[in-house]
Write a protein that holds these residues in place. Structure first.
Motif, short mmCIF file in Angstrom:
data_model
loop_
_atom_site.label_atom_id
_atom_site.label_comp_id
_atom_site.label_asym_id
_atom_site.label_seq_id
_atom_site.Cartn_x
_atom_site.Cartn_y
_atom_site.Cartn_z
N SER A 82 0.77 -1.36 0.14
CA SER A 82 -0.04 -0.01 -0.02
C SER A 82 0.84 1.28 0.09
CB SER A 82 -0.91 -0.01 1.16
OG SER A 82 -2.01 1.20 1.10
N HIS A 83 1.78 1.37 -1.07
CA HIS A 83 2.59 2.44 -1.35
C HIS A 83 3.12 2.54 -2.65
CE1 HIS A 83 5.51 5.62 -0.69
NE2 HIS A 83 6.45 5.03 -0.34
N SER A 84 2.44 3.57 -3.28
CA SER A 84 2.45 3.53 -4.83
C SER A 84 3.83 4.11 -5.30
CB SER A 84 1.38 4.53 -5.37
OG SER A 84 -0.01 3.93 -5.14
N PHE A 85 4.84 3.34 -5.44
CA PHE A 85 6.19 3.59 -6.00
C PHE A 85 6.44 2.59 -6.77
CE2 PHE A 85 7.08 1.14 -2.33
CZ PHE A 85 8.39 0.41 -2.75
N ASN A 86 7.38 2.74 -7.95
CA ASN A 86 7.57 1.64 -8.76
C ASN A 86 8.96 2.07 -9.54
OD1 ASN A 86 7.00 2.63 -11.57
ND2 ASN A 86 4.84 2.60 -10.22
N PRO A 87 9.97 1.14 -9.99
CA PRO A 87 11.06 1.69 -10.94
C PRO A 87 10.63 2.16 -12.25
CG PRO A 87 10.94 -0.74 -10.87
CD PRO A 87 9.73 -0.35 -9.72
N VAL A 88 9.23 2.12 -12.61
CA VAL A 88 9.19 2.71 -14.02
C VAL A 88 8.75 4.21 -13.79
CG1 VAL A 88 7.79 2.38 -15.94
CG2 VAL A 88 8.31 0.39 -14.77
N HIS A 89 7.81 4.35 -13.05
CA HIS A 89 7.06 5.80 -12.88
C HIS A 89 7.48 6.46 -11.80
CE1 HIS A 89 4.83 5.21 -16.47
NE2 HIS A 89 4.25 4.13 -16.07
N GLY A 90 8.23 5.73 -10.44
CA GLY A 90 8.52 6.59 -9.30
C GLY A 90 7.40 6.53 -8.59
N VAL A 91 7.71 7.46 -7.34
CA VAL A 91 6.65 7.54 -6.24
C VAL A 91 5.58 8.48 -6.39
CG1 VAL A 91 8.21 8.97 -4.96
CG2 VAL A 91 6.49 7.32 -3.67
N THR A 92 4.48 8.26 -5.91
CA THR A 92 3.28 9.17 -5.72
C THR A 92 3.34 9.70 -4.51
OG1 THR A 92 1.96 8.12 -7.51
CG2 THR A 92 0.79 9.58 -5.87
N GLY A 93 3.30 11.31 -4.37
CA GLY A 93 3.02 11.99 -3.15
C GLY A 93 1.53 12.19 -2.80
N ASN A 94 1.11 12.60 -1.57
CA ASN A 94 -0.06 12.68 -0.80
C ASN A 94 -0.29 14.49 -1.22
OD1 ASN A 94 -2.14 13.33 1.00
ND2 ASN A 94 -1.83 11.52 1.80
N PRO A 95 -1.46 14.58 -1.93
CA PRO A 95 -1.98 15.80 -1.93
C PRO A 95 -2.09 16.76 -0.77
CG PRO A 95 -3.16 14.44 -3.11
CD PRO A 95 -2.46 13.65 -2.21
N TYR A 96 -2.26 16.35 0.60
CA TYR A 96 -2.25 16.96 1.77
C TYR A 96 -0.74 17.20 2.35
CZ TYR A 96 -7.29 16.58 1.26
OH TYR A 96 -8.48 16.85 0.79
N ASP A 97 -0.11 16.58 1.67
CA ASP A 97 1.48 16.61 2.43
C ASP A 97 2.21 15.87 1.23
OD1 ASP A 97 4.07 16.73 3.23
OD2 ASP A 97 3.64 16.33 5.20
N SER A 98 2.94 16.47 0.28
CA SER A 98 3.56 15.91 -0.83
C SER A 98 4.71 15.05 -0.49
CB SER A 98 3.89 16.58 -2.20
OG SER A 98 4.80 17.62 -1.58
N THR A 99 5.35 15.33 0.73
CA THR A 99 6.42 14.42 1.21
C THR A 99 5.95 13.05 1.79
OG1 THR A 99 6.20 15.21 3.48
CG2 THR A 99 7.56 16.67 1.87
N ARG A 100 4.71 12.99 1.73
CA ARG A 100 4.03 11.56 2.27
C ARG A 100 3.47 10.57 1.23
NH1 ARG A 100 4.31 11.16 7.99
NH2 ARG A 100 5.25 13.17 8.86
N THR A 101 3.23 9.37 1.69
CA THR A 101 2.64 8.68 0.72
C THR A 101 1.39 8.73 0.54
OG1 THR A 101 2.27 6.37 0.15
CG2 THR A 101 2.22 6.94 2.47
N ALA A 102 0.88 8.38 -0.72
CA ALA A 102 -0.75 8.47 -1.00
C ALA A 102 -1.27 7.11 -0.85
CB ALA A 102 -0.91 8.76 -2.41
N GLY A 103 -0.58 6.12 -0.32
CA GLY A 103 -1.24 4.88 -0.24
C GLY A 103 -1.11 3.98 -1.44
N GLY A 104 -1.80 2.78 -1.60
CA GLY A 104 -1.81 2.04 -2.43
C GLY A 104 -2.65 0.74 -2.31
N SER A 105 -2.81 0.02 -3.36
CA SER A 105 -1.85 0.27 -4.84
C SER A 105 -2.95 1.13 -5.49
CB SER A 105 -1.99 -1.16 -5.38
OG SER A 105 -3.38 -1.55 -5.58
N SER A 106 -3.99 1.61 -5.23
CA SER A 106 -4.69 2.92 -5.87
C SER A 106 -4.32 4.06 -5.40
CB SER A 106 -6.26 2.64 -5.82
OG SER A 106 -6.71 1.40 -6.21
#
Length: 470
Positions: A129-153
Motif C-alpha cells: 500500500s505505497h505507490s512507488f515503482n522503478p518505472v514511474h517513481g513514487v506518488t506523493g500525498n496531496p495533503y503533504d507531498s512528502t508523504r505517501t498516497a497509499g496504494g495500490s490505488s
C-alpha cells in the motif's frame, strides 16, 4: 468562472448532457490542472499527447452521448491494459508495453463515453500500500507531498484529491481501495466479490481475494461508476446481476445498527490519534440516528492473518509465477513479489485447504454478527500517511512489522471473505493528515452501504476540504 475540475463527475455529466459545457472545455481544464499540479505529485503517469486528447474531446463536443461519462477525461489504474496507452503494472518487465486491446474495465469506461487520457500510478503489480515503482517513481500525498498516497490505488486517490480526474477506478486485494482513500481524504468502494466481473483469463474459480471498484469525492459518482463496472458478464462464474446503485441514494438511515470493532481488542497496532479520529465518523453516524455499539473481537486475529497470507501468497504465485520461472524476468521482480511467489509455490494443497477452512469459519461467524448489525466499522488504516521515501512502515509504535504488509492487517477481515466495504473519510488528525474508516456489511449489501455513505457524506463532505496545494 466555474472551475470545471472542482465539479463532480455527475455534475459534469449533467452539464454536458444539457450542453451547458463541452467536453473540449472540460478536457482543457483538466489538462491545465494536470500541467500545474501533477509534477509535484506524480499521480498521473503515461499521459497521452495533449493535442490528441483535445482533438478527441472536440470530436465528442458534437457527437451523440454514449453514456454518463461522455467526453469526460479519465485516467485508468496502471494494473489495467488500455489500448494505445503505455501499461506497465509498475514493472520493468512491461516498461515499454503498449497494449493493442483494452481489458474489460477499460472497455466499459470507453463504452460509457469516457476519454481515456492516462494511467494512475501504482506499486509494482499492486503489491503493497505505497505507490512507488522503478518505472514511474513514487506518488506523493496531496495533503503533504512528502508523504505517501497509499496504494495500490494511490495514484487514483491522489489524482482525485488533487482534482486531476473527476472520478477514478481502483482495485482492492489487501485494502488497495481503502488505505489510499483514507490517506487522501476521498471515498473508495470495495464491492461484493463477483459484482464487478473481470476478463476470464486463466483460472476464474479459485482466487477470490481481489476485485475492481470505484473511487470518488462523493458517493453519487461512486455509485454511478459502480453501475458502469458491474454489468454482468456470462463468462465470469461469479458475476451477478447489478443494481441501480445511484437511484434512491438518499434514504433515512435512522435506526441502523452499527458495530465498532476498533483495534480488534488490541490485536491491530494503531498509531496514536487514529482511533480518536475515526471516532468522528462514529459520532456522525450516531448523530444521523444510527445505533452505534462497541463489539468485542469476534474471531482470533492471528487465525485470520495466517489464512490470509497463505491464500494471498498462493494467489500471487499463480499470477506472477510465469515471470518468476523466466530468469531474466525474475531478476526484475521486486523482493516482495519474489517472497510472495516462493511462499505460494511451497504450499501444499492441504495447507491451502486449511486456510480456506478458516476463511469459511470467519464467514460463518460474520453471518451471526450480521443478524445483529447492519454494518461493522474498522479504521481503514493503522498508520498515518508515512514519508514517501520509506519502503513501508517497519514498526507501529513498539510493535515490529514482520512482513512488508503487516502494517495494513486491519483490512483483511473484509478482503478474506469478499465483503462489500465503503472507505469513508473520517477527518484529520492533529498532524493535519487525513484518515478514514471502512464500513462493511454482508455480501450483497452494496446498495445499503452506499445509501449509508450518502447520508454520511451529506453530513460531512470531508473531501470538500481541499488540499493545501489547491
Amino acid at each position: 468562472m466555474t472551475d470545471l475540475t472542482a465539479l463532480s463527475a455527475s455534475d459534469l455529466s449533467r452539464l454536458v448532457a444539457a450542453r451547458q459545457t463541452a467536453p473540449s472545455e472540460i478536457m482543457a481544464a483538466f489538462l491545465a490542472r494536470n500541467a500545474a499540479v501533477n509534477p509535484g505529485l506524480n499521480a498521473i503517469v503515461a499521459q497521452r499527447n495533449p493535442a490528441d486528447l483535445m482533438a478527441e474531446a472536440r470530436a465528442a463536443d458534437d457527437a451523440p452521448p454514449q453514456g454518463w461519462l461522455h467526453g469526460l477525461p479519465l485516467a485508468v489504474k496502471d494494473l489495467v491494459a488500455v489500448k494505445g496507452i503505455r501499461s506497465t503494472w509498475g514493472s520493468p518487465v512491461f516498461a515499454d508495453h503498449v497494449p493493442d486491446a483494452d481489458d474489460m474495465l477499460a472497455r466499459r469506461l470507453r463504452g460509457a463515453g469516457a476519454i481515456l487520457a492516462a494511467k494512475t500510478n501504482t506499486p509494482e503489480f499492486g503489491l503493497g500500500s505505497h505507490s512507488f515503482n522503478p518505472v514511474h517513481g513514487v506518488t506523493g500525498n496531496p495533503y503533504d507531498s512528502t508523504r505517501t498516497a497509499g496504494g495500490s490505488s494511490g495514484g487514483a486517490a491522489a489524482a482525485l484529491a488533487a482534482r486531476l480526474v473527476p472520478v477514478a477506478d481502483g482495485s482492492d486485494m489487501m485494502g488497495s481501495l481503502r488505505n489510499p482513500a483514507a490517506f487522501c481524504n476521498v471515498y473508495g468502494f470495495r464491492p461484493s466479490y463477483g459484482l464487478v466481473p473481470s476478463d476470464p483469463v486463466g483460472d476464474t474459480f479459485l482466487h477470490q481475494l481481489a476485485t475492481d471498484g470505484p473511487m470518488a469525492r462523493n458517493v453519487e459518482d461512486m455509485a454511478r461508476l459502480l453501475e458502469t463496472l458491474s454489468q454482468p458478464d456470462a463468462a465470469d462464474p461469479h458475476s451477478r446481476p447489478t443494481e441501480p446503485f445511484a437511484e434512491g441514494l438518499d434514504r433515512d438511515v435512522k435506526g441502523m445498527a452499527i458495530g465498532w470493532l476498533g483495534d480488534w481488542g488490541g490485536a491491530y497496532a494503531m498509531e496514536p490519534g487514529i482511533l480518536d479520529t475515526c471516532g468522528n465518523a462514529l459520532k456522525t453516524l450516531a448523530d444521523l440516528g444510527c445505533h452505534v455499539e462497541d463489539v468485542p473481537p469476534p474471531f482470533p486475529a492471528a487465525k485470520l492473518w495466517e489464512a490470509w497470507i497463505t491464500l494471498r501468497s498462493w494467489a500471487v504465485a499463480a499470477r506472477l509465477g510465469p515471470l518468476y520461472a523466466h530468469a531474466p524476468h525474475r531478476a526484475l521482480l521486486k523482493p516482495e513479489a519474489i517472497w510472495e511467489i516462493e511462499r505460494g509455490n511451497a504450499f501444499s494443497a492441504m495447507q491451502v485447504h486449511r486456510a480456506s477452512v478458516v476463511r469459511s469459519e470467519w464467514f460463518t461467524a460474520l453471518a451471526s454478527l450480521f443478524t445483529r448489525f447492519d454494518a461493522l466499522v474498522l479504521p481503514a488504516a493503522q498508520v498515518w500517511p508515512f514519508p514517501k521515501d520509506w519502503r513501508y512502515p517497519e514498526t507501529i509504535g513498539t510493535t515490529g512489522m514482520d512482513t512488508y504488509h503487516r502494517w495494513m492487517e486491519v483490512v483483511i477481515p473484509v478482503s478474506l471473505v469478499g465483503l462489500p466495504a465503503l472507505a469513508a473519510p473520517a477527518g484529520f488528525g492533529t498532524n493535519g493528515l487525513p484518515m478514514g474508516v471502512q464500513i462493511f456489511g454482508p455480501r450483497g449489501a452494496d446498495r445499503a452501504l452506499l445509501q449509508l455513505g450518502q447520508a454520511y457524506h451529506r453530513a460531512t463532505d470531508w473531501p470538500g476540504r481541499r488540499p493545501p496545494l489547491l
